[in-house]
Enzyme design. Structure first.
Site, PDB file in Angstrom:
ATOM      1  N   HIS A   5      -4.998  -9.510   3.502  1.00  0.00           N
ATOM      2  CA  HIS A   5      -3.848  -9.470   4.253  1.00  0.00           C
ATOM      3  C   HIS A   5      -4.306  -9.678   5.788  1.00  0.00           C
ATOM      4  CE1 HIS A   5      -4.617  -4.900   5.645  1.00  0.00           C
ATOM      5  NE2 HIS A   5      -4.937  -5.094   4.846  1.00  0.00           N
ATOM      6  N   ARG A   6      -5.657  -9.168   6.634  1.00  0.00           N
ATOM      7  CA  ARG A   6      -6.041  -9.341   8.134  1.00  0.00           C
ATOM      8  C   ARG A   6      -6.284 -10.548   8.378  1.00  0.00           C
ATOM      9  NH1 ARG A   6      -4.196  -4.883   9.985  1.00  0.00           N
ATOM     10  NH2 ARG A   6      -4.242  -2.837   8.876  1.00  0.00           N
ATOM     11  N   ASN A  15      -5.141  -2.226  -4.657  1.00  0.00           N
ATOM     12  CA  ASN A  15      -5.637  -2.154  -3.395  1.00  0.00           C
ATOM     13  C   ASN A  15      -5.927  -1.165  -1.782  1.00  0.00           C
ATOM     14  OD1 ASN A  15      -8.328  -3.194  -2.207  1.00  0.00           O
ATOM     15  ND2 ASN A  15      -8.408  -4.940  -2.156  1.00  0.00           N
ATOM     16  N   LYS A  18       0.665  -6.605   1.947  1.00  0.00           N
ATOM     17  CA  LYS A  18       0.053  -4.920   1.946  1.00  0.00           C
ATOM     18  C   LYS A  18       0.478  -4.355   2.898  1.00  0.00           C
ATOM     19  CE  LYS A  18      -4.981  -3.705   0.722  1.00  0.00           C
ATOM     20  NZ  LYS A  18      -4.866  -2.365   1.518  1.00  0.00           N
ATOM     21  N   GLU A  61     -10.664  -4.528   2.327  1.00  0.00           N
ATOM     22  CA  GLU A  61      -9.860  -5.676   1.293  1.00  0.00           C
ATOM     23  C   GLU A  61     -11.620  -6.480   0.593  1.00  0.00           C
ATOM     24  OE1 GLU A  61      -8.983  -4.046   3.746  1.00  0.00           O
ATOM     25  OE2 GLU A  61      -6.877  -3.241   3.502  1.00  0.00           O
ATOM     26  N   ASP A  78     -10.632  -2.490  11.876  1.00  0.00           N
ATOM     27  CA  ASP A  78      -9.307  -3.423  11.422  1.00  0.00           C
ATOM     28  C   ASP A  78      -9.493  -4.029  12.526  1.00  0.00           C
ATOM     29  OD1 ASP A  78      -9.889  -1.939   9.689  1.00  0.00           O
ATOM     30  OD2 ASP A  78      -7.578  -0.830   9.273  1.00  0.00           O
ATOM     31  N   ASP A 106       0.370  -1.282   0.018  1.00  0.00           N
ATOM     32  CA  ASP A 106      -0.425  -0.227  -0.229  1.00  0.00           C
ATOM     33  C   ASP A 106       0.747   1.518  -0.063  1.00  0.00           C
ATOM     34  OD1 ASP A 106      -2.403  -1.743   0.119  1.00  0.00           O
ATOM     35  OD2 ASP A 106      -3.339  -0.743   1.833  1.00  0.00           O
TER      36      ASP A 106
END
Ligand code: DC
Length: 674
Positions: free
Chosen positions: A400-401, A94, A433, A356, A328, A52
């Site tokens: 990613h998370r 993204n 990311k 995402e 998040d 990112d």
């Protein structure tokens, strides 16, 4: 970084030690944009290096900002509010933190100075809403064209012509879909505040308020004090202009910290997990994840730039929490919920649906694969504690998370899973990311359940291609590689250098016991010397075969070989990997090929390297080594009883790799997969 198709996490049992977090994504991209718009040069310390931030840096470079890197410092020389380039096509992957603010900043600059920019991203970016921001920019008089679906990127901002904007009328923006729209306006409007103060009014309940606080704090560092009335009305004073603070430090990512806070709460029973780079005084809203983790049972201490976490209450306590302030990090609570004593309900998380991926749907689906009972609603998720764990292949949705928080399911032995299960993370590269080294960092502080670290052995005679096969397998699985032959080769070299006769077993064993060897990718260091080329020589192989007959030498190298069995797993090649060193290996392959084939391959290899060779003498040499390796009394070369034989005389390397991987899948792949 793991670039494999999947990463298998064996059952994990404990955690302790210290980790340093990468810089915050939200702070990094805001700081980059501010530095890129400001007059003068900003030195940015500890910037996050990730997908990112990379797209933001590339965009700034395209726009004419100067970027100079030295060590961990990046010097950004900004535009001073004046366009250097009036047309560009920006690809923003993204990264919502790049797409939204750049759209706003370029829209106002293009409209007032005459420019035209196109902004696009990956397919998912084109499904993430931006309509509310577009509406707000159009109220100002900025030309904005949706090039795909109305309300979504890709977009074109500016028409090429310069004109005036209506900055006298308050700009109204919705705050209930993404706070990034308001952030984008707050970052962009100081560029057009020459004639009037510029007011923004938020319609609807503003979500994710802590992210607005970060924006306001950083604006202040760059010389702009926004006046505000709660979170409803914001005014940028007339004549605001960005001034570089000279130097700015990016604090560690508080959302990334959540995985390690959770890790401490789950598995740090003896010593704490120490987290460096972010502390209780962090400016990021996600630091309040700490309170949620404490409510579930974590014991947390912290100070300026550090946290220490250990397990408190166990099992964890189920909670009901409005997570609007930690959207998040809250995903991590969804996985901690598996280890609780009652259900956990996370509410007010509608924004998960436009991140995402649709994170509510994704979490529900993947947690269910593990066996969990999950209830999902438009803006909440409820997860019940898990009793009957199932091995699962976790789809990560390029999010990613998803990869990072679901990795915590590997601690199922601590929840009494019978049997404990491994967790496959698909496409582990998606962590790039925000946290490219996430898994390496995780492995540096966790311990696998006893006997859980997988081992795949490849044994076989010289020139059977086992080195190449093992290296490719290790690469495909993301595992460590043990080239045990290299240890015997290095022992022989060290003995020669020390003037020790290779026939003197006890003396060579002494050398093997204190071998100072280090593997660094393709390079092998012996007592600080690069011996990679010398090790590969045919002649060194012959010497190794001589020293390897001594039982004392084999014994001396045993512990060193065992030490290669580290997370997430090991591929070991040699002569006795499956028979002596790793008799419990999960899969043992014995590679064979006719002596003629092997001689021919070795001949081709040598010729390709420009080394002259004679195929007949190579064959004789091979046969002599086969005899010595097979007939020695200590660990003779032979297939383990439970080894699978692979004759690769007529197989390409790719075909051999494919065969072994399919055997591995049969043994190790999660039984339940999505
Ligand atoms: O695999 P290689 O060619 O690098 O091995 C060199 C020699 O080392 C081989 O001839 C026998 C010995 N060796 C061994 O005895 N046991 C192992 N596990 C690996 C190698």
């Amino acid at each position: 970084m793991f670039k494999t198709a999947f990463l298998d996490l064996p059952p994990l049992a404990a955690a302790a030690g210290s980790v340093r977090l990468p810089g915050s994504k939200s702070i990094s991209n805001r700081v980059l944009l501010l530095a890129g718009l400001a007059e003068g040069t900003t030195e940015v310390y500890d910037l996050l290096d990730s997908d990112d931030t990379r797209v933001m840096l590339a965009a700034l470079e395209q726009l004419g900002c100067t970027l100079e890197r030295s060590g961990s410092v990046l010097r950004v020389t900004g535009l001073g509010g004046r366009l250097k380039v009036t047309q560009a096509e920006l690809f923003l992957g993204n990264a919502g933190t790049a797409m939204r603010p750049l759209t706003a900043a370029l829209a106002v600059l293009a409209a007032t100075q005459g420019g035209r920019f196109r902004l696009s991203g990956v397919a998912r970016m084109h499904e993430r809403p931006i309509g509310d921001l577009v509406d707000a920019l159009r109220q100002l008089g900025c030309p904005v064209t949706e090039l795909g679906q109305p309300g979504f990127p890709p977009l074109q901002v500016g028409s090429g012509a310069a004109g005036a904007l209506d900055t006298a009328t308050p700009i109204r923006v919705r705050g209930d879909v993404s706070s990034q729209f308001l952030t984008a306006l707050l970052l962009a409007l100081p560029l057009v505040s020459q004639h009037h103060p510029v007011a923004i009014e938020v319609m609807g309940e503003l979500i994710s308020k802590p992210y607005i606080d970060i924006t306001l704090r950083l604006l202040e560092r760059f010389g702009i004090t926004v006046q505000r009335d709660g979170y409803q009305r914001f005014v940028i004073p007339q004549g605001s202009a960005y001034r570089t603070p000279g130097r700015i430090h990016v604090e560690g990512d508080a959302s990334s910290a959540s995985y390690f806070v959770a890790l401490g709460a789950l598995a740090a029973t003896e010593h704490p997990i120490r987290i460096e780079g972010v502390g209780l005084n962090a400016i990021q809203g996600d630091i309040r994840f700490v309170e949620a983790a404490q409510a579930m049972g974590a014991q947390v201490q912290g100070g300026d730039g550090w946290l220490e976490v250990r397990r408190g209450r166990w099992p964890l306590k189920g909670i009901t929490l409005d997570c609007n302030h930690i959207p998040d990090a809250a995903m991590t609570l969804g996985v901690m919920a598996l280890y609780a004593d009652s259900p956990t309900r996370l509410t007010n998380i509608a924004s998960w649906r436009v991140k995402e991926t649709d994170r509510i749907a994704a979490m529900a689906c993947e947690l269910r694969k593990l066996g969990a009972q999950v209830i999902e609603g438009p803006d909440f998720i409820e997860v019940a504690p898990l009793q009957h764990w199932q091995s699962a292949s976790i789809h990560t949705y390029d999010d990613h998370r998803m990869a990072m928080c679901l990795s915590l399911a590997a601690f199922n032995p601590l929840a009494g899973a019978q049997p404990s299960v491994s967790v496959r993370i698909e496409d582990p590269r998606c962590v790039a990311k925000t946290f490219p080294d996430y898994f390496e960092t995780l492995f540096s502080v966790v311990t696998a359940a006893p006997g859980a670290i997988p081992v795949l052995t490849v044994d076989g005679p010289t020139a059977s291609g086992k080195g190449t096969l093992a290296a490719e397998l290790a690469q495909a699985l993301g595992y460590h590689l043990l080239d045990s032959g290299a240890l015997y080769r290095a022992t022989a070299l060290a003995a020669l250098q020390g003037g020790v006769a290779l026939s003197d077993g006890p003396a060579v064993a002494g050398i093997a016991a204190t071998l100072d060897i280090r593997f660094e990718g393709e390079t092998v260091w012996l007592a600080g010397q690069d011996v990679s080329a010398a090790l590969r020589l045919e002649s060194t192989g012959g010497l190794a075969s001589q020293v390897s007959v001594h039982p004392g030498v084999r014994h001396a190298l045993h512990a060193l070989q065992l030490s290669f069995q580290r997370l997430p797993g090991l591929v070991a090649d040699g002569r006795d990997m499956g028979t002596v060193v790793f008799p419990q290996a999960d899969l043992k392959v014995f590679l064979t090929a006719s002596a003629e084939k092997r001689a021919e391959r070795r001949y081709k290899q040598l010729i390709a390297k420009g080394i002259s060779a004679n195929i007949d003498s190579l064959l004789l040499d091979l046969q002599a080594r086969d005899e010595r390796d097979k007939n020695r009394s200590a660990a003779p070369l032979k297939p383990a009883e439970d080894a699978l034989l692979l004759d690769n005389s007529d197989l390409s390397i790719d075909a051999s790799v494919e065969q072994v991987l399919s055997w591995w899948q049969q043994r190790k792949a999660p039984k339940v997969s999505g």
